[in-house]
Design an enzyme around this catalytic site. Structure first.
Site, PDB file in Angstrom:
ATOM      1  N   LYS A   1       0.804  -1.223   0.000  1.00 24.55           N
ATOM      2  CA  LYS A   1       0.000   0.000   0.000  1.00 24.55           C
ATOM      3  C   LYS A   1       0.836   1.272   0.000  1.00 24.55           C
ATOM      4  O   LYS A   1       0.302   2.351  -0.222  1.00 24.55           O
ATOM      5  CB  LYS A   1      -0.952  -0.007   1.193  1.00 24.55           C
ATOM      6  CG  LYS A   1      -1.976  -1.117   1.146  1.00 24.55           C
ATOM      7  CD  LYS A   1      -2.909  -0.979  -0.039  1.00 24.55           C
ATOM      8  CE  LYS A   1      -3.998  -2.034   0.006  1.00 24.55           C
ATOM      9  NZ  LYS A   1      -4.993  -1.842  -1.053  1.00 24.55           N
TER      10      LYS A   1
ATOM     11  N   SER B   1      -2.584 -12.460   4.278  1.00 29.41           N
ATOM     12  CA  SER B   1      -3.080 -12.403   2.896  1.00 29.41           C
ATOM     13  C   SER B   1      -2.025 -12.944   1.935  1.00 29.41           C
ATOM     14  O   SER B   1      -2.349 -13.422   0.850  1.00 29.41           O
ATOM     15  CB  SER B   1      -3.503 -10.991   2.502  1.00 29.41           C
ATOM     16  OG  SER B   1      -2.394 -10.198   2.182  1.00 29.41           O
TER      17      SER B   1
HETATM   18  C1  LIG Z   1      -2.608  -7.161   3.698  1.00 22.94           C
HETATM   19  C2  LIG Z   1      -3.338  -6.902   2.427  1.00 22.94           C
HETATM   20  N1  LIG Z   1      -3.395  -7.860   1.508  1.00 22.94           N
HETATM   21  C3  LIG Z   1      -4.048  -7.690   0.353  1.00 22.94           C
HETATM   22  C4  LIG Z   1      -4.699  -6.514   0.039  1.00 22.94           C
HETATM   23  C5  LIG Z   1      -5.410  -6.398  -1.272  1.00 22.94           C
HETATM   24  O1  LIG Z   1      -4.787  -5.531  -2.215  1.00 22.94           O
HETATM   25  P1  LIG Z   1      -5.647  -4.610  -3.175  1.00 22.94           P
HETATM   26  O2  LIG Z   1      -6.340  -3.575  -2.335  1.00 22.94           O
HETATM   27  O3  LIG Z   1      -4.661  -3.972  -4.123  1.00 22.94           O
HETATM   28  O4  LIG Z   1      -6.661  -5.458  -3.898  1.00 22.94           O
HETATM   29  C6  LIG Z   1      -4.673  -5.512   0.999  1.00 22.94           C
HETATM   30  C7  LIG Z   1      -5.404  -4.275   0.790  1.00 22.94           C
HETATM   31  O5  LIG Z   1      -6.546  -4.123   0.530  1.00 22.94           O
HETATM   32  C8  LIG Z   1      -3.967  -5.688   2.193  1.00 22.94           C
HETATM   33  O6  LIG Z   1      -3.893  -4.731   3.123  1.00 22.94           O
END
Ligand SMILES: Cc1ncc(COP(=O)(O)O)c(C=O)c1O
Length: 323
Positions: free
Chosen positions: A51, A269
């Site tokens: 991010k 994630s």
């Molecule tokens: C830890 C984490 N993994 C995955 C994501 C997903 O990424 P994106 O928002 O680009 O779809 C986010 C954010 O939303 C996140 O904070």
């Protein structure tokens, strides 16, 4: 590395360290020798996650188009990484910032926001991240003088990935056949995915989602009643080749295997993306699967995700919002 090269590496600002993250082969985890697994280490960004890219891009875009003036307050709903990166950059640049987050997030994330000087507004845990988004929208209406960046609808979010993440992946791993990432705002998949589709049309773009009603850190199921405008604006349904559903237990298991077998200490994630990548690997004969390590594990230590008995960690994951 020689001393001369190091001399050339003094950067003007920590913001210059965002992006250009390393990629590493983690095929030791692959179920087949003919399928290579490659991780992109977004945890190595200066504020700790993927991010950082979009926080910098959204602030710079708002400065450029005049929506963000010196000293103006920034507003954003975020239960984690986006809030932390925005707060860090806002503090450096002298903008006050209000972050709305659900009560159910881990204590480390609240602490990080405090360190970076954000004003925190807690929203009811049972409403989850959708509740924080809703309340931020209401607050933005009440305070039109604030700058509401809104990562779910801000075009600078996918654009940052189109301009940086996607090109970096193809530059460093031109043999890529599959790109796997979790879906939160969808910025990573839309931006990097579109870039890869345009420059190497055969690459398959695969989104990782939790099952409806179950929680995996940072990720959302598109059927849960909210489709991010970023996903619609970037033709997400056409861009994605497929979705893979990953359960919280699998995410925890693969996050643990990742650190045990490769030394990469990641958030849950990332374990979800890896679990998805393994499912893809099981279905193909050969290829190179690139997946995203979104953030490091440090912010989740207090949740017990790495150390508790797996059943206990799984039960906790249902209650904790990880992003
Ligand atoms: C830890 C984490 N993994 C995955 C994501 C997903 O990424 P994106 O928002 O680009 O779809 C986010 C954010 O939303 C996140 O904070």
């Amino acid at each position: 590395m020689s001393i001369e090269t190091r001399l050339n590496m003094v950067n003007d600002s920590v913001l210059d360290l965002i992006g250009n993250t390393p990629m590493v082969d983690v095929s030791v985890l692959s179920p087949k020798p003919s399928v290579r697994l490659v991780a992109k280490l977004e945890n190595q960004n200066p504020f700790g996650s993927v991010k950082d890219r979009i926080a910098k891009a959204m602030i710079e875009a708002a400065e450029k188009d005049g929506r963000l003036q010196p000293g103006q307050r920034i507003l954003e709903p975020s239960s984690g990484n986006t809030g932390i990166a925005l707060a860090a950059i806002a503090q450096i640049k002298g903008y006050p910032i209000t972050i709305l987050m659900p009560t159910s997030v881990s204590v480390e994330r609240r602490q990080m926001l405090q360190i970076f000087g954000a004003d925190i507004v807690l929203t009811p845990g049972e409403e989850g991240s959708n509740g924080a988004v809703r309340r931020a929208q209401e607050m933005a209406e009440k305070h039109p003088e604030w700058c509401f960046l809104y990562q779910y609808g801000n075009d600078a979010n996918p654009r940052a990935h189109y301009e940086t993440t996607g090109p970096e992946v193809l530059r460093d791993c031109p043999e890529i056949t599959h790109f796997v990432a979790g879906l939160g705002t969808s910025g990573t998949l839309m931006g990097a995915g579109r870039y890869l589709r345009e420059h190497k049309p055969d690459v398959k773009i695969i989104a990782i989602e939790p099952p409806l009603g179950e929680r995996v850190e940072g990720l959302r199921n598109l059927e849960d009643g909210y489709i991010p405008p970023v996903f619609e604006n970037w033709n997400g349904f056409e861009l994605l080749d497929r979705k893979r559903v990953v359960r919280p237990r699998e995410s925890i298991e693969w996050t643990r295997r990742l650190v045990a077998q490769t030394g990469i200490f990641a958030g849950l994630s990332s374990g979800a993306s890896l679990a998805g990548a393994i499912k893809v690997a099981n279905e193909i004969d050969e290829g190179t699967i690139v997946f995203i390590i979104c953030d490091g594990g440090w912010k989740y230590l207090s949740t017990g995700a790495y150390t508790d008995d797996l059943d206990v960690a799984e039960a906790a994951a249902e209650k904790i919002i990880y992003f």
